[in-house]
Write a protein that holds these residues in place. Structure first.
Motif, PDB file in Angstrom:
ATOM      1  N   THR A 259      17.025   2.486  -1.098  1.00  0.00           N
ATOM      2  CA  THR A 259      17.242   3.183  -2.370  1.00  0.00           C
ATOM      3  C   THR A 259      16.361   4.436  -2.385  1.00  0.00           C
ATOM      4  OG1 THR A 259      15.452   2.022  -3.523  1.00  0.00           O
ATOM      5  CG2 THR A 259      17.640   0.999  -3.572  1.00  0.00           C
ATOM      6  N   ASN A 260      16.645   5.338  -3.328  1.00  0.00           N
ATOM      7  CA  ASN A 260      15.815   6.544  -3.444  1.00  0.00           C
ATOM      8  C   ASN A 260      14.354   6.177  -3.698  1.00  0.00           C
ATOM      9  OD1 ASN A 260      17.979   8.249  -3.078  1.00  0.00           O
ATOM     10  ND2 ASN A 260      18.475   8.325  -5.263  1.00  0.00           N
ATOM     11  N   ALA A 261      14.140   5.143  -4.531  1.00  0.00           N
ATOM     12  CA  ALA A 261      12.766   4.731  -4.871  1.00  0.00           C
ATOM     13  C   ALA A 261      12.056   4.146  -3.650  1.00  0.00           C
ATOM     14  CB  ALA A 261      12.790   3.712  -5.999  1.00  0.00           C
ATOM     15  N   GLN A 262      12.793   3.385  -2.821  1.00  0.00           N
ATOM     16  CA  GLN A 262      12.198   2.832  -1.595  1.00  0.00           C
ATOM     17  C   GLN A 262      11.833   3.953  -0.623  1.00  0.00           C
ATOM     18  OE1 GLN A 262      15.487   0.170  -0.726  1.00  0.00           O
ATOM     19  NE2 GLN A 262      14.149  -1.626  -0.873  1.00  0.00           N
ATOM     20  N   SER A 263      12.744   4.910  -0.474  1.00  0.00           N
ATOM     21  CA  SER A 263      12.497   6.043   0.439  1.00  0.00           C
ATOM     22  C   SER A 263      11.292   6.851  -0.028  1.00  0.00           C
ATOM     23  CB  SER A 263      13.724   6.956   0.513  1.00  0.00           C
ATOM     24  OG  SER A 263      14.811   6.267   1.073  1.00  0.00           O
ATOM     25  N   ARG A 264      11.207   7.069  -1.348  1.00  0.00           N
ATOM     26  CA  ARG A 264      10.083   7.837  -1.907  1.00  0.00           C
ATOM     27  C   ARG A 264       8.753   7.126  -1.621  1.00  0.00           C
ATOM     28  NH1 ARG A 264      11.627   7.942  -6.985  1.00  0.00           N
ATOM     29  NH2 ARG A 264      10.290   6.205  -7.628  1.00  0.00           N
ATOM     30  N   ALA A 265       8.728   5.800  -1.879  1.00  0.00           N
ATOM     31  CA  ALA A 265       7.500   5.022  -1.653  1.00  0.00           C
ATOM     32  C   ALA A 265       7.126   5.039  -0.164  1.00  0.00           C
ATOM     33  CB  ALA A 265       7.682   3.590  -2.145  1.00  0.00           C
ATOM     34  N   LEU A 266       8.136   4.864   0.711  1.00  0.00           N
ATOM     35  CA  LEU A 266       7.879   4.853   2.157  1.00  0.00           C
ATOM     36  C   LEU A 266       7.305   6.193   2.612  1.00  0.00           C
ATOM     37  CD1 LEU A 266       8.081   3.417   4.896  1.00  0.00           C
ATOM     38  CD2 LEU A 266      10.422   4.321   5.100  1.00  0.00           C
ATOM     39  N   ASN A 267       7.869   7.288   2.126  1.00  0.00           N
ATOM     40  CA  ASN A 267       7.378   8.623   2.523  1.00  0.00           C
ATOM     41  C   ASN A 267       5.946   8.846   2.048  1.00  0.00           C
ATOM     42  OD1 ASN A 267       9.719   9.336   3.859  1.00  0.00           O
ATOM     43  ND2 ASN A 267      10.697  10.182   2.024  1.00  0.00           N
ATOM     44  N   GLU A 268       5.624   8.335   0.832  1.00  0.00           N
ATOM     45  CA  GLU A 268       4.253   8.471   0.321  1.00  0.00           C
ATOM     46  C   GLU A 268       3.271   7.707   1.204  1.00  0.00           C
ATOM     47  OE1 GLU A 268       5.430   9.029  -4.448  1.00  0.00           O
ATOM     48  OE2 GLU A 268       4.762   7.071  -3.694  1.00  0.00           O
ATOM     49  N   LEU A 282      -1.280   1.292  -3.497  1.00  0.00           N
ATOM     50  CA  LEU A 282      -0.633   0.159  -4.153  1.00  0.00           C
ATOM     51  C   LEU A 282       0.849   0.473  -4.306  1.00  0.00           C
ATOM     52  CD1 LEU A 282      -0.650  -2.474  -5.980  1.00  0.00           C
ATOM     53  CD2 LEU A 282      -1.018  -0.936  -7.900  1.00  0.00           C
ATOM     54  N   VAL A 283       1.703  -0.424  -3.805  1.00  0.00           N
ATOM     55  CA  VAL A 283       3.136  -0.306  -4.050  1.00  0.00           C
ATOM     56  C   VAL A 283       3.520  -1.401  -5.032  1.00  0.00           C
ATOM     57  CG1 VAL A 283       5.457  -0.497  -3.064  1.00  0.00           C
ATOM     58  CG2 VAL A 283       3.664   0.704  -1.808  1.00  0.00           C
ATOM     59  N   GLN A 284       3.942  -0.989  -6.200  1.00  0.00           N
ATOM     60  CA  GLN A 284       4.358  -2.000  -7.159  1.00  0.00           C
ATOM     61  C   GLN A 284       5.801  -1.752  -7.559  1.00  0.00           C
ATOM     62  OE1 GLN A 284       2.716  -2.068 -11.056  1.00  0.00           O
ATOM     63  NE2 GLN A 284       1.939   0.009 -10.994  1.00  0.00           N
ATOM     64  N   ASN A 404     -11.303  -1.235  12.352  1.00  0.00           N
ATOM     65  CA  ASN A 404     -12.181  -0.090  12.132  1.00  0.00           C
ATOM     66  C   ASN A 404     -11.506   0.857  11.140  1.00  0.00           C
ATOM     67  OD1 ASN A 404     -14.178   1.793  12.324  1.00  0.00           O
ATOM     68  ND2 ASN A 404     -13.473   2.623  14.286  1.00  0.00           N
ATOM     69  N   ASN A 405     -11.815   0.650   9.847  1.00  0.00           N
ATOM     70  CA  ASN A 405     -11.183   1.427   8.766  1.00  0.00           C
ATOM     71  C   ASN A 405      -9.651   1.426   8.850  1.00  0.00           C
ATOM     72  OD1 ASN A 405     -13.639   2.015   7.717  1.00  0.00           O
ATOM     73  ND2 ASN A 405     -13.614   4.202   8.180  1.00  0.00           N
ATOM     74  N   PRO A 406      -9.031   0.237   8.883  1.00  0.00           N
ATOM     75  CA  PRO A 406      -7.562   0.214   8.902  1.00  0.00           C
ATOM     76  C   PRO A 406      -7.006   0.740   7.582  1.00  0.00           C
ATOM     77  CG  PRO A 406      -8.412  -1.992   8.457  1.00  0.00           C
ATOM     78  CD  PRO A 406      -9.603  -1.126   8.775  1.00  0.00           C
ATOM     79  N   ASP A 407      -5.775   1.246   7.622  1.00  0.00           N
ATOM     80  CA  ASP A 407      -5.105   1.655   6.388  1.00  0.00           C
ATOM     81  C   ASP A 407      -4.788   0.416   5.559  1.00  0.00           C
ATOM     82  OD1 ASP A 407      -5.287   4.278   6.994  1.00  0.00           O
ATOM     83  OD2 ASP A 407      -3.167   4.620   7.397  1.00  0.00           O
ATOM     84  N   ILE A 408      -4.884   0.555   4.243  1.00  0.00           N
ATOM     85  CA  ILE A 408      -4.684  -0.590   3.357  1.00  0.00           C
ATOM     86  C   ILE A 408      -3.506  -0.331   2.417  1.00  0.00           C
ATOM     87  CG2 ILE A 408      -5.709  -1.952   1.481  1.00  0.00           C
ATOM     88  CD1 ILE A 408      -8.458  -1.325   2.789  1.00  0.00           C
ATOM     89  N   LEU A 409      -2.560  -1.278   2.431  1.00  0.00           N
ATOM     90  CA  LEU A 409      -1.423  -1.224   1.510  1.00  0.00           C
ATOM     91  C   LEU A 409      -1.405  -2.527   0.729  1.00  0.00           C
ATOM     92  CD1 LEU A 409       1.238   0.281   0.683  1.00  0.00           C
ATOM     93  CD2 LEU A 409       2.396  -1.162   2.343  1.00  0.00           C
ATOM     94  N   VAL A 410      -1.394  -2.433  -0.584  1.00  0.00           N
ATOM     95  CA  VAL A 410      -1.305  -3.643  -1.400  1.00  0.00           C
ATOM     96  C   VAL A 410      -0.002  -3.604  -2.195  1.00  0.00           C
ATOM     97  CG1 VAL A 410      -3.796  -3.998  -1.530  1.00  0.00           C
ATOM     98  CG2 VAL A 410      -2.693  -2.631  -3.270  1.00  0.00           C
ATOM     99  N   SER A 431       2.257   3.854  -5.784  1.00  0.00           N
ATOM    100  CA  SER A 431       3.689   4.140  -5.620  1.00  0.00           C
ATOM    101  C   SER A 431       4.467   3.106  -6.416  1.00  0.00           C
ATOM    102  CB  SER A 431       4.104   4.037  -4.143  1.00  0.00           C
ATOM    103  OG  SER A 431       3.485   5.042  -3.383  1.00  0.00           O
ATOM    104  N   ILE A 432       5.461   3.563  -7.138  1.00  0.00           N
ATOM    105  CA  ILE A 432       6.249   2.639  -7.958  1.00  0.00           C
ATOM    106  C   ILE A 432       7.702   2.649  -7.493  1.00  0.00           C
ATOM    107  CG2 ILE A 432       7.116   2.160 -10.288  1.00  0.00           C
ATOM    108  CD1 ILE A 432       4.519   3.257 -11.381  1.00  0.00           C
TER     109      ILE A 432
END
Length: 686
Positions: A259-268, A282-284, A404-410, A431-432
């Motif tokens: 979806t557009n919202a999924q693509s937007r969140a993924l790009n962010e 944070l992806v909610q 060693n400082n991994p990226d964090i996605l919640v 990201s919403i």
């Protein structure tokens, strides 16, 4: 000697018995009581003339007792009646079974009363009010009166009098821990003034000044603590990932379009990953909005860059579902995925641990087993935490230390109002995903009183089953223990089977079952071998059965709105019209309001805003579970401006003094450690 640490039982008027009752409120010392703030205030400072009193209002008035009567009513209740008069009229003040009052208050006494007014047959009456002699030292009338949360055996007057005794008889001095420059910058009163005027406000202005100080302080301590214990305020130098064309191949292989919202969140998220800074995002998104696929693609990008990925989920059912989903999507691209959960045998665990250490595993999925000391990654690049609010501060932080400082996605499927996200995730970019995939239909929700229960099971459920569909029934929430909840679910299954569905396969699912049995039941339900599944809230997350079209929630008033919405999201996952029925017993206005909200909207963000408004941030997640100190006076709805000021100040402080080592920050640091360590004993500032 400062007496803040003095045992509460030795304060005048307390003693061992009363102290035991105060202990139930977590009040053990004088300091505990001084920091036990009122939940509200009643303004009894406006003393009305009797002629100004109106029916059904709470009011304060004073007068002379012109008549005293005491008699026994027909039901053997002893009635004491005082007639008050002033220059404008008369008021009857009535008490029941309190005839001792005739020895305290006499004809001709000047008194002040506060209570609810009733107009009966032309006469004004006040039943069982607060009553005191009119002097210059009233404790319960004629002023702003603090109202405290209470327990059995402790009255509001007890607490008011005890605090008065403390300030009269004890040497009370609270050490100032906010730096002078902050006090001057935000024009804050001293901590001593604030605490005293929260309990014994001199006037409305003094209370306002005291509240402002304590609200700002609470938010400041909370934000500094969260920034510190989570990931810090600065974007630490992180891994600089590269975009990979192969990721587009994985996206093209999906059986659906994003979806557009999924693509937007993924790009962010990808923009964060390719930057030099460590990602904290944070992806909610609402139930069914498709957050998981974003996580899958993020983990895949980490692997395509030569790193490993980790995904931590709160329950084994959800971890297993993620494992199936990732394996199905990524296995064709030679990405190795493993599962680490508590139910694995020792031998299985050892094998998985070896593979992780040797980088034979690209992505590891699991429960909190992922943060155990024996889990060693070779090269961890991205950490994903699902259902973020279910993990404590320490648990979330510990997983990220395995690289060693991994990226964090919640990620969270509990839509969090932006106001609350400001507090809980002030250090994360947000990201919403606010769009549902095509084909998802809104769920028709209806609330019924429990007297309609028989009609619901005999009609609604039968109709869906006859259409070939399946039904979830969630049993009432029982707080005592998982074992009691399990029993409640089994009892409900037996009742439904016996009374309504003897011809159908009705099964039960609860948290006390062995994982292998849970998995078998869910597999049978997915394959329509089970028509009706009676469950505890174990099905709140991570269950996907498109043929299930009806959700019935018993005793719906016992669940929070956000949880009702989560449960409702288990249906409506296929192409068939889905329904949710809420059965409730309570007749309160709050219950009615909550049921109406669920009927009116399928928007999780609107629901969570309302849930937060009704229950407050403490209960919304459970502050202890979430790992944040309780807000005693601050309210994120009323005080959002103060919250933003405190948040900016906390960033400024930590930018100047990352470890709070400057002399002006030492006492503030101690206060933060104390507040946070009471929640989570294992965290401390370095």
């Amino acid at each position: 000697m400062n007496s803040l640490d003095k045992n509460i039982q030795f304060v005048k008027g307390i003693g061992p018995k009363k102290a035991t009752k105060l202990n139930k409120l977590n009040i053990f010392t004088i300091k505990d009581l001084l920091y036990y703030f009122p939940r509200s205030y009643e303004d009894r400072s406006n003393i009305k003339k009797i002629w100004q009193l109106e029916h059904d209002e709470k009011a304060c008035t004073k007068g002379i007792i012109s008549e005293v009567k005491s008699y026994e009513a027909k039901n053997k209740i002893k009635v004491t009646k005082f007639t008050l008069r002033d220059e404008t009229g008369f008021l009857n003040v009535v008490f029941f079974n309190q005839d001792y009052l005739t020895k305290v208050f006499k004809k001709g006494d000047s008194v002040i009363v506060y209570g609810k007014i009733k107009r009966e047959g032309g006469f004004l009456e006040m039943n069982s009010p607060q009553i005191e002699h009119f002097t210059n030292a009233q404790t319960s009338t004629g002023k702003l009166i603090p109202i405290y949360p209470l327990t059995y055996g402790v009255t509001n007057k007890d607490i008011i009098n005890t605090i008065k005794n403390i300030y009269t008889n004890e040497k009370v001095s609270i050490q100032e821990y906010l730096p002078k420059d902050i006090i001057n910058k935000y024009k804050l009163c001293s901590i001593d003034f604030a605490v005293k005027n929260l309990h014994m406000p001199q006037d409305k202005q003094s209370l306002k000044i005291a509240l402002y100080r304590m609200i700002f302080e609470e938010f400041l301590i909370l934000q500094i603590g969260l920034f510190y214990f989570k990931s810090g305020i600065d974007n630490s130098e992180g891994i600089k990932f590269e975009k990979k064309e192969k990721l587009n191949d994985i996206i093209k292989s999906l059986p659906f379009n994003l979806t557009n919202a999924q693509s937007r969140a993924l790009n962010e998220v990808i923009d964060d990953m390719v930057s030099e800074n460590m990602m904290n995002r944070l992806v909610q998104g609402d139930v069914g909005s498709g957050k998981t696929i974003v996580a899958v693609l993020v983990l895949a990008l980490s692997v395509l860059n030569g790193y490993q990925g980790a995904l931590m989920a709160p329950t084994e059912i959800l971890a297993r579902q993620h494992y199936e989903s990732l394996t199905q999507t990524l296995a064709p691209f030679d990405i190795n995925i493993d599962l680490l959960v508590g139910s694995l045998t020792k031998k299985q665990k050892e094998k998985v641990l070896e593979k992780i250490k040797n980088h034979e595993t690209d992505i590891l999925i699991g429960t909190h087993a992922l943060i155990e000391d024996n889990v060693e990654f070779d090269n961890l690049g991205v950490v994903v935490t699902d259902e973020q609010h279910r993990f404590g501060v320490r648990q979330r932080a510990k997983l990220s230390t395995k690289g060693n400082n991994p990226d964090i996605l919640v990620m969270t499927a509990t839509p969090i109002p932006r106001t609350l996200a400001l507090i809980l995730y002030g250090d994360l970019d947000i990201s919403i995903i606010d769009e549902l995939p095509p084909g998802r239909q809104p769920i028709d929700t209806r609330a019924f009183e429990s007297k309609k229960r028989d009609f619901i099971y005999s009609n609604f459920v039968r109709d869906e089953i006859e259409k070939g569909r399946q039904v979830y029934i969630v049993c009432p929430l029982v707080e005592e223990s998982e074992a009691i909840e399990a029993k409640a679910a089994e009892d409900l299954r037996d009742e439904l089977k016996e009374k309504y569905f003897s011809d159908l396969n009705v099964e039960v699912l609860h948290g006390k079952m062995k994982p292998s049995l849970k998995d078998k039941i869910m597999e049978d339900f997915k394959n329509n071998k089970i028509q009706i599944l009676v469950s505890t809230t174990v099905i709140e997350v991570g269950v996907n059965v498109p043929n299930a079209t009806l959700m019935i929630i018993e005793n719906a008033e016992r669940f929070g709105l956000a949880q009702l919405h989560q449960l409702r999201g288990r249906v409506g996952r296929g192409s068939h019209k889905s329904h949710c029925i809420l059965i409730y017993s309570s007749k309160t206005n709050v219950c009615k309001e909550r049921m109406e909200i669920m009927e009116e909207t399928n928007d999780g963000f609107k629901i969570s805003e309302k849930d937060l408004e009704i229950r407050g941030p403490g209960e919304f997640f459970g502050t202890r579970q979430h790992g944040i100190p309780e807000l005693k006076v601050g309210n994120i709805f009323k005080h959002i401006k103060i919250l933003k000021l405190a948040q900016e100040e906390s960033k400024f402080i930590l930018k100047q003094d990352r470890n709070l080592e400057k002399s002006e920050h030492i006492l503030l640091k101690q206060e933060i450690v104390e507040k946070f360590s009471s929640i989570n004993k294992e965290i401390s500032l370095n």
